[in-house]
Design a protein around this motif. Structure first.
Motif, PDB file in Angstrom:
ATOM      1  N   LEU A 231      -0.600  -1.412  52.507  1.00 33.80           N
ATOM      2  CA  LEU A 231       0.308  -1.736  51.417  1.00 33.80           C
ATOM      3  C   LEU A 231       0.153  -3.196  50.991  1.00 33.80           C
ATOM      4  CD1 LEU A 231       2.690  -0.960  49.600  1.00 33.80           C
ATOM      5  CD2 LEU A 231       4.218  -1.518  51.507  1.00 33.80           C
ATOM      6  N   LYS A 232      -0.011  -4.057  51.961  1.00 36.39           N
ATOM      7  CA  LYS A 232      -0.182  -5.472  51.662  1.00 36.39           C
ATOM      8  C   LYS A 232      -1.472  -5.705  50.884  1.00 36.39           C
ATOM      9  CE  LYS A 232      -0.183  -9.994  53.934  1.00 36.39           C
ATOM     10  NZ  LYS A 232      -0.105 -10.698  55.237  1.00 36.39           N
ATOM     11  N   GLN A 233      -2.504  -4.965  51.289  1.00 39.84           N
ATOM     12  CA  GLN A 233      -3.793  -5.108  50.608  1.00 39.84           C
ATOM     13  C   GLN A 233      -3.698  -4.616  49.164  1.00 39.84           C
ATOM     14  OE1 GLN A 233      -6.980  -3.229  52.718  1.00 39.84           O
ATOM     15  NE2 GLN A 233      -8.496  -3.622  51.134  1.00 39.84           N
ATOM     16  N   VAL A 234      -3.025  -3.468  48.956  1.00 34.84           N
ATOM     17  CA  VAL A 234      -2.865  -2.934  47.603  1.00 34.84           C
ATOM     18  C   VAL A 234      -2.052  -3.913  46.746  1.00 34.84           C
ATOM     19  CG1 VAL A 234      -1.772  -1.094  46.251  1.00 34.84           C
ATOM     20  CG2 VAL A 234      -3.098  -0.530  48.298  1.00 34.84           C
ATOM     21  N   THR A 235      -0.947  -4.411  47.335  1.00 30.25           N
ATOM     22  CA  THR A 235      -0.097  -5.350  46.587  1.00 30.25           C
ATOM     23  C   THR A 235      -0.871  -6.613  46.229  1.00 30.25           C
ATOM     24  OG1 THR A 235       1.827  -4.516  47.791  1.00 30.25           O
ATOM     25  CG2 THR A 235       2.079  -6.608  46.657  1.00 30.25           C
ATOM     26  N   PHE A 236      -1.630  -7.115  47.183  1.00 30.00           N
ATOM     27  CA  PHE A 236      -2.410  -8.334  46.942  1.00 30.00           C
ATOM     28  C   PHE A 236      -3.466  -8.114  45.864  1.00 30.00           C
ATOM     29  CE2 PHE A 236      -5.973 -11.166  48.026  1.00 30.00           C
ATOM     30  CZ  PHE A 236      -5.335 -12.390  47.933  1.00 30.00           C
ATOM     31  N   SER A 237      -4.118  -6.927  45.918  1.00 33.78           N
ATOM     32  CA  SER A 237      -5.159  -6.642  44.919  1.00 33.78           C
ATOM     33  C   SER A 237      -4.554  -6.518  43.527  1.00 33.78           C
ATOM     34  CB  SER A 237      -5.897  -5.352  45.298  1.00 33.78           C
ATOM     35  OG  SER A 237      -6.553  -5.497  46.538  1.00 33.78           O
ATOM     36  N   LEU A 238      -3.408  -5.827  43.448  1.00 24.06           N
ATOM     37  CA  LEU A 238      -2.754  -5.690  42.141  1.00 24.06           C
ATOM     38  C   LEU A 238      -2.275  -7.038  41.626  1.00 24.06           C
ATOM     39  CD1 LEU A 238      -0.652  -2.414  42.686  1.00 24.06           C
ATOM     40  CD2 LEU A 238      -2.759  -2.676  41.367  1.00 24.06           C
ATOM     41  N   GLN A 239      -1.759  -7.841  42.555  1.00 28.72           N
ATOM     42  CA  GLN A 239      -1.281  -9.158  42.149  1.00 28.72           C
ATOM     43  C   GLN A 239      -2.428 -10.027  41.652  1.00 28.72           C
ATOM     44  OE1 GLN A 239       1.573 -10.674  44.849  1.00 28.72           O
ATOM     45  NE2 GLN A 239       1.402 -12.785  44.150  1.00 28.72           N
ATOM     46  N   ASN A 240      -3.576  -9.950  42.313  1.00 25.32           N
ATOM     47  CA  ASN A 240      -4.760 -10.699  41.852  1.00 25.32           C
ATOM     48  C   ASN A 240      -5.211 -10.224  40.472  1.00 25.32           C
ATOM     49  OD1 ASN A 240      -4.871 -12.358  44.068  1.00 25.32           O
ATOM     50  ND2 ASN A 240      -6.366 -11.084  45.166  1.00 25.32           N
TER      51      ASN A 240
ATOM     52  N   LEU B  88       3.976   4.135  44.850  1.00 26.60           N
ATOM     53  CA  LEU B  88       4.919   3.937  43.759  1.00 26.60           C
ATOM     54  C   LEU B  88       4.886   2.453  43.395  1.00 26.60           C
ATOM     55  CD1 LEU B  88       8.023   5.832  45.237  1.00 26.60           C
ATOM     56  CD2 LEU B  88       6.172   6.816  43.890  1.00 26.60           C
ATOM     57  N   ILE B  89       5.093   2.164  42.115  1.00 32.12           N
ATOM     58  CA  ILE B  89       5.212   0.774  41.681  1.00 32.12           C
ATOM     59  C   ILE B  89       6.539   0.633  40.951  1.00 32.12           C
ATOM     60  CG2 ILE B  89       4.232  -1.058  40.256  1.00 32.12           C
ATOM     61  CD1 ILE B  89       1.498   0.084  40.763  1.00 32.12           C
ATOM     62  N   LEU B  90       7.361  -0.262  41.451  1.00 36.67           N
ATOM     63  CA  LEU B  90       8.685  -0.494  40.880  1.00 36.67           C
ATOM     64  C   LEU B  90       8.685  -1.783  40.062  1.00 36.67           C
ATOM     65  CD1 LEU B  90      10.875   0.237  44.059  1.00 36.67           C
ATOM     66  CD2 LEU B  90       9.926   1.877  42.432  1.00 36.67           C
ATOM     67  N   ASP B  91       9.403  -1.736  38.966  1.00 38.80           N
ATOM     68  CA  ASP B  91       9.522  -2.963  38.174  1.00 38.80           C
ATOM     69  C   ASP B  91      10.594  -3.871  38.793  1.00 38.80           C
ATOM     70  OD1 ASP B  91      11.973  -1.890  37.502  1.00 38.80           O
ATOM     71  OD2 ASP B  91      11.340  -1.215  35.507  1.00 38.80           O
ATOM     72  N   GLY B  92      10.856  -4.972  38.125  1.00 35.98           N
ATOM     73  CA  GLY B  92      11.792  -5.941  38.687  1.00 35.98           C
ATOM     74  C   GLY B  92      13.202  -5.417  38.847  1.00 35.98           C
ATOM     75  N   SER B  93      13.597  -4.400  38.057  1.00 31.82           N
ATOM     76  CA  SER B  93      14.942  -3.837  38.155  1.00 31.82           C
ATOM     77  C   SER B  93      15.045  -2.707  39.160  1.00 31.82           C
ATOM     78  CB  SER B  93      15.391  -3.335  36.775  1.00 31.82           C
ATOM     79  OG  SER B  93      14.547  -2.278  36.327  1.00 31.82           O
ATOM     80  N   GLY B  94      13.937  -2.342  39.777  1.00 36.20           N
ATOM     81  CA  GLY B  94      13.944  -1.278  40.784  1.00 36.20           C
ATOM     82  C   GLY B  94      13.617   0.088  40.237  1.00 36.20           C
TER      83      GLY B  94
ATOM     84  N   ALA C  32       7.992   2.434  37.799  1.00 31.62           N
ATOM     85  CA  ALA C  32       7.096   2.278  36.658  1.00 31.62           C
ATOM     86  C   ALA C  32       5.864   3.155  36.785  1.00 31.62           C
ATOM     87  CB  ALA C  32       6.680   0.813  36.528  1.00 31.62           C
ATOM     88  N   TYR C  33       5.525   3.478  37.989  1.00 29.55           N
ATOM     89  CA  TYR C  33       4.349   4.326  38.236  1.00 29.55           C
ATOM     90  C   TYR C  33       4.609   5.137  39.501  1.00 29.55           C
ATOM     91  CZ  TYR C  33      -0.236   5.744  39.904  1.00 29.55           C
ATOM     92  OH  TYR C  33      -1.286   6.469  40.391  1.00 29.55           O
ATOM     93  N   SER C  34       4.224   6.424  39.485  1.00 25.36           N
ATOM     94  CA  SER C  34       4.431   7.297  40.645  1.00 25.36           C
ATOM     95  C   SER C  34       3.265   8.265  40.772  1.00 25.36           C
ATOM     96  CB  SER C  34       5.737   8.087  40.507  1.00 25.36           C
ATOM     97  OG  SER C  34       5.862   9.034  41.536  1.00 25.36           O
ATOM     98  N   GLU C  35       2.733   8.346  41.970  1.00 21.09           N
ATOM     99  CA  GLU C  35       1.669   9.324  42.246  1.00 21.09           C
ATOM    100  C   GLU C  35       2.240  10.681  42.660  1.00 21.09           C
ATOM    101  OE1 GLU C  35      -2.089   6.536  43.616  1.00 21.09           O
ATOM    102  OE2 GLU C  35      -0.874   7.512  45.174  1.00 21.09           O
TER     103      GLU C  35
ATOM    104  N   GLN D 116       5.749 -11.654  41.381  1.00 27.87           N
ATOM    105  CA  GLN D 116       6.284 -11.436  40.037  1.00 27.87           C
ATOM    106  C   GLN D 116       7.509 -10.521  40.050  1.00 27.87           C
ATOM    107  OE1 GLN D 116       2.937 -10.802  40.640  1.00 27.87           O
ATOM    108  NE2 GLN D 116       1.972 -12.581  39.625  1.00 27.87           N
ATOM    109  N   ASP D 117       8.039 -10.248  41.239  1.00 27.42           N
ATOM    110  CA  ASP D 117       9.281  -9.487  41.408  1.00 27.42           C
ATOM    111  C   ASP D 117       9.101  -7.974  41.281  1.00 27.42           C
ATOM    112  OD1 ASP D 117      11.934  -9.617  42.181  1.00 27.42           O
ATOM    113  OD2 ASP D 117      12.675  -9.461  40.117  1.00 27.42           O
ATOM    114  N   TRP D 118       7.900  -7.504  41.058  1.00 27.64           N
ATOM    115  CA  TRP D 118       7.685  -6.068  41.118  1.00 27.64           C
ATOM    116  C   TRP D 118       7.310  -5.684  42.549  1.00 27.64           C
ATOM    117  CZ3 TRP D 118       2.687  -5.226  42.631  1.00 27.64           C
ATOM    118  CH2 TRP D 118       1.762  -6.212  42.346  1.00 27.64           C
ATOM    119  N   SER D 119       7.390  -4.389  42.871  1.00 30.04           N
ATOM    120  CA  SER D 119       7.178  -3.923  44.248  1.00 30.04           C
ATOM    121  C   SER D 119       6.201  -2.756  44.259  1.00 30.04           C
ATOM    122  CB  SER D 119       8.502  -3.464  44.879  1.00 30.04           C
ATOM    123  OG  SER D 119       9.452  -4.504  44.851  1.00 30.04           O
ATOM    124  N   VAL D 120       5.486  -2.667  45.369  1.00 29.80           N
ATOM    125  CA  VAL D 120       4.613  -1.510  45.649  1.00 29.80           C
ATOM    126  C   VAL D 120       5.178  -0.781  46.858  1.00 29.80           C
ATOM    127  CG1 VAL D 120       2.299  -0.722  46.208  1.00 29.80           C
ATOM    128  CG2 VAL D 120       2.611  -2.709  44.720  1.00 29.80           C
TER     129      VAL D 120
END
Length: 569
Positions: free
Chosen positions: A46-55, A208-214, A217-220, A255-259
């Motif tokens: 999860l950390k790797q996915v979050t880091f890659s998306l953030q990059n 899942l990817i959540l926006d800043g409000s929770g 935004a994206y769901s597999e 950026q306040d979004w979550s994976v």
């Protein structure tokens, strides 16, 4: 509880108790190891996915910054859009702008579709790939907004030739003369798809990817976690938990979004369940091995026990015989069997000794009975001889004395001397002569003999007590005694009279009471003597029956077996 059950239970306990103890300790240890391993693996992924998306988003930010008005390309865009240029100049500026855009996209392989979007007209220009007809930034899932830039979560690329998932950014160009121009940039070809598919659990993880409000935004797995919905457990700030049979882990970006990585409970427990299955198979193997060892031990014990049972059964059926020794090939049991066999031999010897002593005792009793002649009988007989000598002539006295001598000679013979049925009948006739002379009354004695039986050996002194019983129990002057001796498979002797008869109680006393007839009849030896003599001589093979009816007479039936004797013809 049987020995077999005790052996099985003891083996089960001794084998399973240590195994269960080790299993319980191992279970909690391995469970902790697996949980840490799985959790750490998922969190690392999860950390790797979050880091890659953030990059990727950071890279999009840099690209949009280069293409905005503060950059060289943004200023070129402003020149192209100036209306004071002629057509040739405009064409030349557009070509230069496209050339600069191509350089930027070529030097950034992580960049896909790039275009300028005019919000008022809804048109796009200067794109490096053909754009789909339904392109509209307003329809894209917003991931976050910051500093005038809108980041869109994974969505289908607006590139007409690409349907892969991409991240995109929309940034206002900030032109001096126009406020509706935006730069739109997508992540590179397959980049976002590869990031989300980077799963070390063979596709078991979903994202899942959540926006800043929770909001999602994206769901597999939109059937469980629908796009655009808000799950309280996920939006509450928790970093992991369970929801509808799924285990989830969350990582928040700068950026306040979550994976969120989501995995079913079955997949989450899969590796641990495989380990438990292996442990269960090992446990079943040990259980089968334990039962097999218990069965083998039982067989080792069961065979000697069977031999002991056979020895005891043989001894109970044949106490005087010694069974051939058997061996189990187990020293301890063989020692016990040897001792048991020796005990059996001693019991056999004791049986023979007791049997011999009992036989000697019976012989002594019989011999004693044979010599228990009532003195009153001799005195009465001699008194009769005296009066006969006075009243009658010498012939009668001689006849009486001869009969008496013959009878006494036979009756006083030693125990064990051979006697035949002929000798027994002759002695009976002498006895009847004496009785007729003594009581001075006439009675009819009828003797019927089978000639084949005369030479067969029989016990001494068995007919006289039975005939004497008839005389004693009410035979009158007109009475008769019928004696019949026949030979079949055995010797059958029947003595019947027409006397007064006897009651059943009298018959039982005659057969079982040793003293009932003492002193009342001539020789002082009665039916009881005959009954005991038969048992001593033949055991249960001989038979003595008395049937009587009051006022009609008595019948005595005597059956003697023939044991190997030759019948005289």
């Amino acid at each position: 509880m049987t020995l077999k059950r005790r052996i099985f239970l003891l083996f089960l306990f001794s084998s399973l108790a240590p195994f269960l103890s080790i299993f319980i300790i191992s279970y909690y240890t391995i469970d902790s190891i697996f949980v840490n391993k799985i959790d750490n693996g998922i969190k690392s992924n999860l950390k790797q996915v979050t880091f890659s998306l953030q990059n990727s988003i950071t890279n999009l930010n840099h690209i949009t910054q280069q293409l905005s008005y503060g950059g060289t390309i943004g200023k070129q865009l402003d020149e192209v859009l100036q209306s004071n240029q002629n057509q040739f100049q405009r064409m030349e500026s557009r070509n230069e702008l496209m050339s600069e855009l191509n350089v930027v996209t070529f030097t950034n392989p992580n960049i896909g579709l790039v275009l300028y979007y005019f919000q008022d007209s809804g048109e796009s220009e200067f794109e490096n790939f053909p754009v789909k007809d339904h392109f509209s930034p307003a329809s894209l899932p917003v991931l976050s907004r910051s500093y005038g830039i809108s980041y869109f979560g994974p969505h289908e690329s607006m590139n007409q030739y690409d349907d892969q998932l991409v991240l995109s950014a929309l940034r206002k160009v900030e032109l001096p003369n126009r406020d509706d121009v935006y730069i739109y940039v997508e992540s590179g070809l397959n980049l976002t798809q590869n990031i989300l598919e980077n799963d070390q659990y063979d596709g078991a993880l979903s994202h899942l990817i959540l926006d800043g409000s929770g909001q999602i935004a994206y769901s597999e797995i939109s059937q469980i976690f629908g796009k655009g919905t808000e799950i309280p457990d996920l939006s509450s700030g928790q970093m992991e938990g369970e929801f509808h049979g799924y285990h989830w882990f969350r990582a928040r970006s700068d950026q306040d979004w979550s994976v969120v990585s989501v995995i079913t409970q079955s997949d989450y427990q899969h590796e641990k369940n495989q380990w438990l299955l292996q442990i269960l198979l090992v446990a079943l193997f040990f259980l089968a091995l334990t039962l097999l060892l218990a069965w083998l031990l039982w067989k080792m014990v069961y065979r000697p026990l069977n031999l002991f049972h056979a020895e005891i059964h043989w001894m109970s059926q044949n106490p005087q015989l010694v069974k051939r020794q058997t061996y189990t090939r187990i020293p301890e049991f063989d020692l016990l069997l040897n001792e048991f066999s020796d005990m059996g031999k001693q019991i056999g010897f004791l049986f023979k000794e007791v049997e011999q002593k009992e036989k000697n005792r019976i012989d002594l009793e019989v011999e004693k009975l044979l010599y228990q002649i009532n003195p009153h009988f001799l005195m009465n007989t001699l008194n009769t001889v005296h009066w006969l000598a006075v009243m009658n002539g010498q012939d009668e006295i001689d006849r009486l004395v001869q009969s008496l001598n013959k009878l006494l000679y036979y009756n006083l013979g030693k125990l064990g001397q051979v006697s035949t049925m002929r000798e027994e009948i002759d002695a009976l006739r002498q006895y009847l002569i004496l009785q007729q002379i003594r009581y001075d009354f006439e009675f009819d004695v009828r003797i019927s003999l089978d000639e084949k039986v005369l030479q067969i050996p029989v016990p001494r002194f068995i007919l006289q007590p039975l005939v004497e019983n008839s005389l004693y129990h009410g035979l009158s002057d007109e009475g008769y005694i019928q004696i019949e001796v026949k030979l079949d498979d055995d010797i059958q002797i029947s003595i019947q009279d027409n006397g007064a008869g006897m009651s059943e109680e009298t018959i039982q006393n005659l057969l079982n009471n040793r003293t009932v007839e003492q002193g009342k009849v001539g020789m002082g030896i009665g039916v009881n003597y005959v009954n005991r003599m038969l048992k001593a001589q033949y055991g249960n093979r001989a038979k003595l029956e008395i049937k009587s009816e009051m006022g009609k007479g008595t019948k005595v039936l005597l059956i003697l077996p023939i044991a190997g004797e030759e019948v005289s013809t």
